[in-house]
Scaffold this active site. Structure first.
Site, PDB file in Angstrom:
ATOM      1  N   HIS A  70      33.775  21.108  89.230  1.00 39.98           N
ATOM      2  CA  HIS A  70      33.059  19.903  88.787  1.00 39.98           C
ATOM      3  C   HIS A  70      31.987  19.493  89.789  1.00 39.98           C
ATOM      4  CE1 HIS A  70      36.381  19.599  85.851  1.00 39.98           C
ATOM      5  NE2 HIS A  70      35.348  19.290  85.097  1.00 39.98           N
ATOM      6  N   ASP A  93      37.063  25.966  81.384  1.00 42.76           N
ATOM      7  CA  ASP A  93      38.520  26.069  81.450  1.00 42.76           C
ATOM      8  C   ASP A  93      39.035  27.270  80.672  1.00 42.76           C
ATOM      9  OD1 ASP A  93      39.546  23.995  83.130  1.00 42.76           O
ATOM     10  OD2 ASP A  93      38.712  22.564  81.702  1.00 42.76           O
TER      11      ASP A  93
HETATM   12  C1  PEP Z   1      34.967  23.046  80.052  1.00 41.22           C
HETATM   13  O1  PEP Z   1      36.121  23.199  80.471  1.00 41.22           O
HETATM   14  O2  PEP Z   1      34.215  24.000  79.753  1.00 41.22           O
HETATM   15  C2  PEP Z   1      34.395  21.686  79.918  1.00 41.22           C
HETATM   16  C3  PEP Z   1      33.226  21.499  79.331  1.00 41.22           C
HETATM   17  O3  PEP Z   1      35.096  20.657  80.441  1.00 41.22           O
HETATM   18  P1  PEP Z   1      35.147  20.326  82.019  1.00 41.22           P
HETATM   19  O4  PEP Z   1      34.161  21.228  82.705  1.00 41.22           O
HETATM   20  O5  PEP Z   1      34.829  18.894  82.179  1.00 41.22           O
HETATM   21  O6  PEP Z   1      36.563  20.672  82.339  1.00 41.22           O
HETATM   22 MG    MG Z   2      37.470  21.488  80.612  1.00 40.78          MG
END
Ligand code: PEP
Ligand code: MG
Length: 578
Positions: free
Chosen positions: A193, A462
């Protein structure tokens, strides 16, 4: 001059002076502890003392040979201070006497000790206060968990490049209010993130650099190459000139792309592609309009819940969402309900077994599981979203769904939220409902999932992590994080094909959607809606308008049949050359 290689996060090139991020405990939580919980609280304190001791011992055993000899002695001194009853026992007495939490008891004791140090006549002993404070800071950090926050110097220079060992997503959001040229971190993976925020803030950044923090001094000149993932310390004149040239070339390419703002995202064979934005706050809407995005495919609502002492109530959330809806002027807003846990843990969150204390937080109480464990919080958010839907098109999206039973539970909550609002005589709007597909079990059962929702969005960040069993934030395994791995491609193909067959909307909102290396692959697999950070949108549009989906689709059999990860990159390169 030193050159370090890491992972490119926010694109672009920054030249500036280093500012080393020093961590401190910004705010110590204070609350009462009931008589029957005192023993647990003391146990928590004792665990933190043990963890601190272990950390210091590990540090002492890992001192490099060329380090100054006093370093070992300093760490031993810290260990001694930690073992002293004044730090390891007296705070416990305060917990019992005053019925207060361990952090606050430690603070009271620290204040007392500070006074005693200040009163000492011996200068050497007086100076040991600093050592004591460092030990306390480490102990507090271990008590509080990850929720310690960045304390940025308010007088940062304009050309500041932040050099941190580690930045949490909560830290990174602070950058929105700061003028920062670039940042680098020792830790982190490409889709952590922290990296995602670097990209969305459009700040050149490189992460996962290993030991950069130790090699750089305050105010030293550095270059952050967020295109190739390189950090250069004390560049010589030649390199500096070369990078100024690259910086100009990058900016001129951006200017070229800006001309595409009003161009429709239509492929050569006439397929209309929807390009949406991922955002975190109302401030991002300006950049969204600037990029010509068709709306918001992902609002990561959990950022509203971080960096504060209490969660926002319904009214505050309603104001936050409706402000964004109004600013979007009729373009759709997809609000993802909070996706907390793992790396995003608000300091007010006191759920039993705080998620980040778990051994495997990514497999623990996170995403929709956490919302189900906190039904009042979940419904409060739902009520706020429903009310905001009065002002424009809103879609509600649930994160980290693993199976339909969780979806059914969401729907029950939604109905209850509607009822609650009706009983209160509150006006509210209609919302489309959807969920993220980011766990392999949901991907493999997507045809059933689609019976319960109006749309799905694939969270590739994810989905890749869970399919390949590779921690998305861990730089030591980032070489294994392969978006083009055949297993990932097969899952993507299955999800997109199933949704298209059933006739329900499917998008990708993970980082893959904003990475031009994968635009053609996703188009070929049948994807027509992409959601990404706005900084990448025009580059993706540029690929879209120069692609022919029929041609790409005819290339897909080769790619989806392949089972060898080593061949995947080559196949992708060929596709991108079509
Ligand atoms: C993902 O997992 O691709 C997603 C968009 O959610 P985040 O990156 O906030 O986990
Ligand atoms: Mg995600």
């Amino acid at each position: 001059m030193i050159v370090l290689h890491g992972v490119a996060a926010g694109k672009g090139i920054a030249v500036g002076r280093a500012h080393l991020v020093v961590r401190g405990v910004s705010e110590v939580p204070q609350h009462d502890i009931a008589e029957e919980d005192l023993a647990d609280e003391v146990e928590r304190f004792e665990t933190a003392v043990k963890t601190t001791r272990r950390q210091l011992e590990q540090l002492r055993s890992a001192i490099p040979e060329n380090a100054p000899t006093e370093l070992g002695a300093f760490i031993s001194l810290h260990l001694m201070l930690l073992a002293d009853v004044t730090l390891s026992r007296e705070p416990i007495d305060i917990v019992y006497e005053q019925h207060i939490n361990a952090e606050w008891a430690l603070k009271i004791q620290t204040d007392r000790l500070s006074e005693q140090f200040d009163a000492m006549e011996d200068e050497y002993l007086r100076e040991r206060k600093q050592d004591m404070l460092q030990v306390v800071e480490r102990l507090q950090r271990n008590l509080i968990g990850q929720s310690t926050e960045l304390n940025l110097d308010a007088n940062l220079l304009d050309d500041t490049i932040l050099i941190a060992h580690d930045l949490s997503p909560a830290d990174t959001v602070y950058f929105k209010d700061q003028r920062i040229e670039g940042f680098v971190t020792d830790t982190g993976g490409a889709v952590s993130h922290t990296a995602i925020l670097g990209r969305s803030l459009n700040i050149p950044s490189v992460i996962g650099l290993g030991n950069a923090r130790k090699l750089i001094s305050e105010h030293e000149w550095v270059i952050v190459d967020g295109i190739s993932g390189i950090l250069i310390i004390e560049p010589d004149d030649l390199i500096l000139a070369e990078y100024r040239k690259l910086q100009r070339a990058y900016r001129s390419r951006q200017r070229e792309l800006n001309k595409l703002k009003k161009t429709a995202a239509t492929t050569e064979d006439g397929e209309e592609i929807e390009l949406l934005a991922n955002i975190e706050s109302a401030e991002d809407v300006k950049a969204l309009h600037g990029s010509g995005a068709d709306g918001v495919g992902l609002l990561r609502s959990e950022y509203l819940f971080l960096n504060r002492d209490n969660p926002p109530d319904e009214e505050e959330q309603y104001q936050f969402y409706s402000d964004i809806v109004k600013k979007l002027k009729g373009k759709p807003l997809t609000i993802r309900t909070i996706d907390l846990g793992v790396d995003k843990n608000p300091r007010w969150f006191g759920h039993n077994g705080t998620p980040n204390a778990a051994l495997n937080p990514a497999l623990g109480l996170t995403g929709i599981r956490l919302s189900h464990a906190e039904p009042v919080m979940f419904r409060t958010q739902m009520c706020a979203v429903l009310r905001a839907a009065v002002h424009g098109p809103v879609r509600m999206m649930w994160p980290m769904v693993a199976s339909v039973s969780e979806l059914k539970q969401c729907i029950v909550h939604l109905e209850a939220a509607r009822r609650q609002l009706s009983e209160r005589g509150e006006t509210f709007g209609d919302v489309e409902i959807g969920c993220m597909i980011e766990i392999p079990s949901a991907a493999l059962t997507v045809s059933t999932v689609l019976k319960y929702v109006d749309f799905i969005s694939i969270g590739t960040n994810d989905l890749i992590q869970y399919t390949l069993s590779v921690d998305r934030s861990d730089d030591s395994v980032s070489y294994l994080y392969q978006p083009a791995h055949p297993a990932v491609i097969r899952l993507l193909a299955h999800i997109i094909r199933t949704a298209n067959r059933i006739g329900k909307s499917v998008s990708v909102c993970g980082e893959m959607a904003g990475d031009t290396d994968y635009t053609r692959l996703l188009l070929g697999l049948g994807l027509r809606t992409f959601s990404m950070n706005t900084a990448n949108l025009l580059a993706v549009k540029d690929v879209v308008i120069h692609s022919n989906t029929e041609e790409l689709e005819s290339e897909m059999a080769k790619i989806t049949r392949n089972e060898d990860p080593d061949k995947a990159e080559g196949l992708l390169k060929k596709l991108n050359a079509v």
